[in-house]
Scaffold this active site. Structure first.
Site, PDB file in Angstrom:
ATOM      1  N   ARG A  13      -9.698  -2.125   3.836  1.00  0.00           N
ATOM      2  CA  ARG A  13      -8.389  -2.135   3.161  1.00  0.00           C
ATOM      3  C   ARG A  13      -8.424  -1.206   1.932  1.00  0.00           C
ATOM      4  O   ARG A  13      -7.798  -0.163   1.917  1.00  0.00           O
ATOM      5  CB  ARG A  13      -8.018  -3.587   2.755  1.00  0.00           C
ATOM      6  CG  ARG A  13      -6.570  -3.764   2.363  1.00  0.00           C
ATOM      7  CD  ARG A  13      -6.283  -3.415   0.918  1.00  0.00           C
ATOM      8  NE  ARG A  13      -7.041  -4.209  -0.041  1.00  0.00           N
ATOM      9  CZ  ARG A  13      -7.052  -3.964  -1.331  1.00  0.00           C
ATOM     10  NH1 ARG A  13      -6.358  -2.959  -1.839  1.00  0.00           N
ATOM     11  NH2 ARG A  13      -7.781  -4.699  -2.160  1.00  0.00           N
ATOM     12  N   HIS A 204     -13.437  -8.581  -8.002  1.00  0.00           N
ATOM     13  CA  HIS A 204     -13.178  -7.312  -7.290  1.00  0.00           C
ATOM     14  C   HIS A 204     -13.362  -6.199  -8.316  1.00  0.00           C
ATOM     15  O   HIS A 204     -12.602  -6.096  -9.274  1.00  0.00           O
ATOM     16  CB  HIS A 204     -11.739  -7.356  -6.770  1.00  0.00           C
ATOM     17  CG  HIS A 204     -11.278  -6.115  -6.089  1.00  0.00           C
ATOM     18  ND1 HIS A 204     -11.222  -6.005  -4.717  1.00  0.00           N
ATOM     19  CD2 HIS A 204     -10.821  -4.931  -6.560  1.00  0.00           C
ATOM     20  CE1 HIS A 204     -10.743  -4.816  -4.392  1.00  0.00           C
ATOM     21  NE2 HIS A 204     -10.494  -4.138  -5.489  1.00  0.00           N
ATOM     22  N   HIS A 206     -14.227  -2.099  -9.438  1.00  0.00           N
ATOM     23  CA  HIS A 206     -14.275  -0.663  -9.121  1.00  0.00           C
ATOM     24  C   HIS A 206     -15.321   0.013 -10.007  1.00  0.00           C
ATOM     25  O   HIS A 206     -15.604  -0.444 -11.112  1.00  0.00           O
ATOM     26  CB  HIS A 206     -12.889  -0.027  -9.295  1.00  0.00           C
ATOM     27  CG  HIS A 206     -11.988  -0.338  -8.138  1.00  0.00           C
ATOM     28  ND1 HIS A 206     -11.806   0.520  -7.082  1.00  0.00           N
ATOM     29  CD2 HIS A 206     -11.259  -1.441  -7.854  1.00  0.00           C
ATOM     30  CE1 HIS A 206     -10.984  -0.033  -6.206  1.00  0.00           C
ATOM     31  NE2 HIS A 206     -10.636  -1.220  -6.646  1.00  0.00           N
ATOM     32  N   CYS A 237      -6.758   2.200  -5.727  1.00  0.00           N
ATOM     33  CA  CYS A 237      -5.337   1.889  -5.582  1.00  0.00           C
ATOM     34  C   CYS A 237      -4.530   3.174  -5.783  1.00  0.00           C
ATOM     35  O   CYS A 237      -4.629   3.800  -6.851  1.00  0.00           O
ATOM     36  CB  CYS A 237      -4.940   0.844  -6.616  1.00  0.00           C
ATOM     37  SG  CYS A 237      -3.172   0.539  -6.659  1.00  0.00           S
ATOM     38  N   ASN A 246     -14.787   1.171  -5.016  1.00  0.00           N
ATOM     39  CA  ASN A 246     -15.354  -0.134  -5.378  1.00  0.00           C
ATOM     40  C   ASN A 246     -16.880  -0.026  -5.508  1.00  0.00           C
ATOM     41  O   ASN A 246     -17.476   0.981  -5.114  1.00  0.00           O
ATOM     42  CB  ASN A 246     -15.061  -1.160  -4.274  1.00  0.00           C
ATOM     43  CG  ASN A 246     -13.588  -1.436  -4.113  1.00  0.00           C
ATOM     44  OD1 ASN A 246     -12.855  -0.624  -3.567  1.00  0.00           O
ATOM     45  ND2 ASN A 246     -13.143  -2.569  -4.606  1.00  0.00           N
TER      46      ASN A 246
HETATM   47  N1  COA Z   1       5.363  -4.259   5.908  1.00  0.00           N
HETATM   48  C1  COA Z   1       6.111  -3.376   6.623  1.00  0.00           C
HETATM   49  N2  COA Z   1       7.301  -2.921   6.227  1.00  0.00           N
HETATM   50  C2  COA Z   1       7.778  -3.368   5.055  1.00  0.00           C
HETATM   51  C3  COA Z   1       7.058  -4.270   4.273  1.00  0.00           C
HETATM   52  C4  COA Z   1       5.804  -4.716   4.737  1.00  0.00           C
HETATM   53  N3  COA Z   1       5.073  -5.560   4.033  1.00  0.00           N
HETATM   54  N4  COA Z   1       7.759  -4.533   3.170  1.00  0.00           N
HETATM   55  C5  COA Z   1       8.888  -3.811   3.227  1.00  0.00           C
HETATM   56  N5  COA Z   1       8.900  -3.110   4.385  1.00  0.00           N
HETATM   57  C6  COA Z   1       9.946  -2.188   4.816  1.00  0.00           C
HETATM   58  C7  COA Z   1      11.323  -2.812   4.807  1.00  0.00           C
HETATM   59  O1  COA Z   1      11.576  -3.419   6.053  1.00  0.00           O
HETATM   60  C8  COA Z   1      12.200  -1.636   4.547  1.00  0.00           C
HETATM   61  O2  COA Z   1      12.333  -0.893   5.740  1.00  0.00           O
HETATM   62  P1  COA Z   1      13.642   0.018   6.020  1.00  0.00           P
HETATM   63  O3  COA Z   1      13.693   1.053   4.937  1.00  0.00           O
HETATM   64  O4  COA Z   1      13.365   0.580   7.351  1.00  0.00           O
HETATM   65  O5  COA Z   1      14.790  -0.941   5.945  1.00  0.00           O
HETATM   66  C9  COA Z   1      11.389  -0.780   3.595  1.00  0.00           C
HETATM   67  O6  COA Z   1      10.032  -1.128   3.847  1.00  0.00           O
HETATM   68  C10 COA Z   1      11.738  -1.009   2.130  1.00  0.00           C
HETATM   69  O7  COA Z   1      11.709  -2.410   1.873  1.00  0.00           O
HETATM   70  P2  COA Z   1      11.731  -3.001   0.381  1.00  0.00           P
HETATM   71  O8  COA Z   1      11.646  -4.473   0.423  1.00  0.00           O
HETATM   72  O9  COA Z   1      12.906  -2.377  -0.343  1.00  0.00           O
HETATM   73  O10 COA Z   1      10.382  -2.488  -0.169  1.00  0.00           O
HETATM   74  P3  COA Z   1      10.135  -1.552  -1.390  1.00  0.00           P
HETATM   75  O11 COA Z   1      10.507  -0.161  -1.064  1.00  0.00           O
HETATM   76  O12 COA Z   1      10.720  -2.194  -2.614  1.00  0.00           O
HETATM   77  O13 COA Z   1       8.521  -1.607  -1.500  1.00  0.00           O
HETATM   78  C11 COA Z   1       6.562  -2.932  -1.178  1.00  0.00           C
HETATM   79  C12 COA Z   1       7.882  -2.771  -1.897  1.00  0.00           C
HETATM   80  C13 COA Z   1       5.795  -4.049  -1.830  1.00  0.00           C
HETATM   81  C14 COA Z   1       6.814  -3.259   0.267  1.00  0.00           C
HETATM   82  C15 COA Z   1       5.766  -1.617  -1.249  1.00  0.00           C
HETATM   83  O14 COA Z   1       5.763  -1.170  -2.567  1.00  0.00           O
HETATM   84  C16 COA Z   1       4.347  -1.758  -0.759  1.00  0.00           C
HETATM   85  O15 COA Z   1       4.102  -1.989   0.415  1.00  0.00           O
HETATM   86  N6  COA Z   1       3.366  -1.577  -1.641  1.00  0.00           N
HETATM   87  C17 COA Z   1       1.978  -1.635  -1.276  1.00  0.00           C
HETATM   88  C18 COA Z   1       1.153  -1.823  -2.492  1.00  0.00           C
HETATM   89  C19 COA Z   1      -0.308  -1.758  -2.187  1.00  0.00           C
HETATM   90  O16 COA Z   1      -0.783  -2.024  -1.103  1.00  0.00           O
HETATM   91  N7  COA Z   1      -1.101  -1.354  -3.197  1.00  0.00           N
HETATM   92  C20 COA Z   1      -2.492  -1.233  -3.091  1.00  0.00           C
HETATM   93  C21 COA Z   1      -3.216  -2.522  -3.040  1.00  0.00           C
HETATM   94  S1  COA Z   1      -3.251  -3.405  -4.545  1.00  0.00           S
HETATM   95 ZN    ZN Z   2      -9.307  -2.407  -5.495  1.00  0.00          ZN
END
Ligand code: COA
Ligand code: ZN
Length: 302
Positions: A13, A204, A206, A237, A246
């Site tokens: 991940r 956790h 880094h 990240c 990490n």
């Molecule tokens: N898995 C798959 N698709 C997702 C999803 C998920 N967990 N969460 C949201 N989506 C999709 C929605 O269905 C939407 O799709 P569409 O545009 O086709 O309608 C789109 O993504 C936007 O959804 P929204 O709720 O508005 O999300 P956002 O744009 O505000 O983003 C997160 C928020 C949290 C989903 C996004 O920032 C994210 O995935 N971040 C990951 C952070 C991460 O992993 N960081 C590193 C580890 S700490």
């Molecule tokens: Zn990390």
């Protein structure tokens, strides 16, 4: 009797999310298989995030379903940034999920586009809806934030208590940008354990400032339940400027086994997986053992 340490692998991940170029799913599966075959009991195999946020993770469902079917006896878990992610992880069959919230409001906004209040609501909904799943909340930027610097410890306790009031019983303190130092890690783990002895406490770390090993060791000495590491020292990240890999799993295994701890992990097999990964996937590897070749190995193999 040997002291046992539970090393939890998060490379599939945290490591893979840091790499922009798509990694073929078969390669990811082979790395995860290599880690599990080396004896690692618990692996964070993927994250169910928005494919727009982290395109590398769009194969989460295939990865989860394949590995869950092949290794039903291992502890496999995934990061979920929101309710949709939790739903997808549950549908794929995962029994433990890791929602994430940052102690710093600015990093929370950068990472999951939510205020603290919005993240609390999301976690509350996940807890209520999936009451049969284990939730471990990752608290990011506990030791310092790229935008806000050091956050007062009192805010950490407030966050823990808010999450505990929703039924969260397991936490990972994350040094997201690799800024912690050993006495800080030791103090924080000792403090949370003393205040909330009924909860599970993980770390956790880094390795940004070459303090990954010593910080991980400090956490072990403070009695942490699980120590997260990533194969090859890959990781970072994408929403935390300056974050690097990490603590490398194989480096920590090597040190602990030589120090007389028991990890249950076969060092040479793990090293082989780390080396194959490094040869096949371009990335920033902070691990040291993967750089050394043809040297005697002093870790007992069985
Ligand atoms: N898995 C798959 N698709 C997702 C999803 C998920 N967990 N969460 C949201 N989506 C999709 C929605 O269905 C939407 O799709 P569409 O545009 O086709 O309608 C789109 O993504 C936007 O959804 P929204 O709720 O508005 O999300 P956002 O744009 O505000 O983003 C997160 C928020 C949290 C989903 C996004 O920032 C994210 O995935 N971040 C990951 C952070 C991460 O992993 N960081 C590193 C580890 S700490
Ligand atoms: Zn990390």
């Amino acid at each position: 009797m040997k002291r046992r340490v539970k090393i939890v692998e998060v490379g599939p991940r945290d490591g893979f999310q840091s790499i922009k170029e798509p990694i073929p799913v078969q390669k990811k599966l082979d790395v995860i298989r290599g880690l599990l075959e080396a004896g690692i009991q618990k692996v964070q195999i993927t994250s169910f995030v928005s494919p727009k946020a982290i395109p590398q993770m769009q194969d989460a469902e295939i990865v989860a379903k394949t590995i869950l079917e092949e290794y039903p006896d291992k502890e496999l878990f995934a990061l979920v940034p929101n309710f949709i992610g939790a739903q997808k992880a549950v549908e794929a069959g995962l029994k433990e999920l890791t929602p994430v919230i940052s102690l710093s409001q600015s990093h929370n906004l950068a990472n999951v586009k939510r205020t603290h209040e919005q993240s609390y609501e999301e976690i509350r909904k996940i807890r209520e809806t999936f009451s049969d799943r284990k939730l471990t909340v990752d608290i990011a930027t506990v030791f310092g934030c790229p935008f806000e610097g050091e956050i007062p410890e009192t805010q950490l306790y407030w966050m823990i208590e808010t999450l505990a009031s929703m039924g969260i019983r397991s936490f990972t303190l994350c040094d997201t940008i690799g800024i912690a130092h050993p006495s800080q890690v030791q103090r924080m783990i000792a403090n949370v354990k003393a205040r909330y002895p009924q909860f599970q406490w993980n770390i956790h770390i880094h390795d940004t400032r070459n303090m990954g090993m010593i910080n991980s060791y400090a956490a072990i000495q403070a009695g942490v339940d699980e120590v997260q590491t990533a194969v090859g020292g890959l990781g970072g990240c994408p929403f935390a400027p300056g974050a690097t890999g990490n603590t490398a799993t194989e480096d920590l295994v090597y040190m602990l086994e030589r120090e007389g701890y028991e990890t249950g992990i076969h060092f040479e097999r793990l090293l082989e997986t780390a080396r194959t990964l490094r040869a096949e996937v371009n990335g920033n590897y902070s691990g040291h053992q993967i750089m050394i070749s043809k040297q005697p190995c002093f870790v007992p193999q069985e």
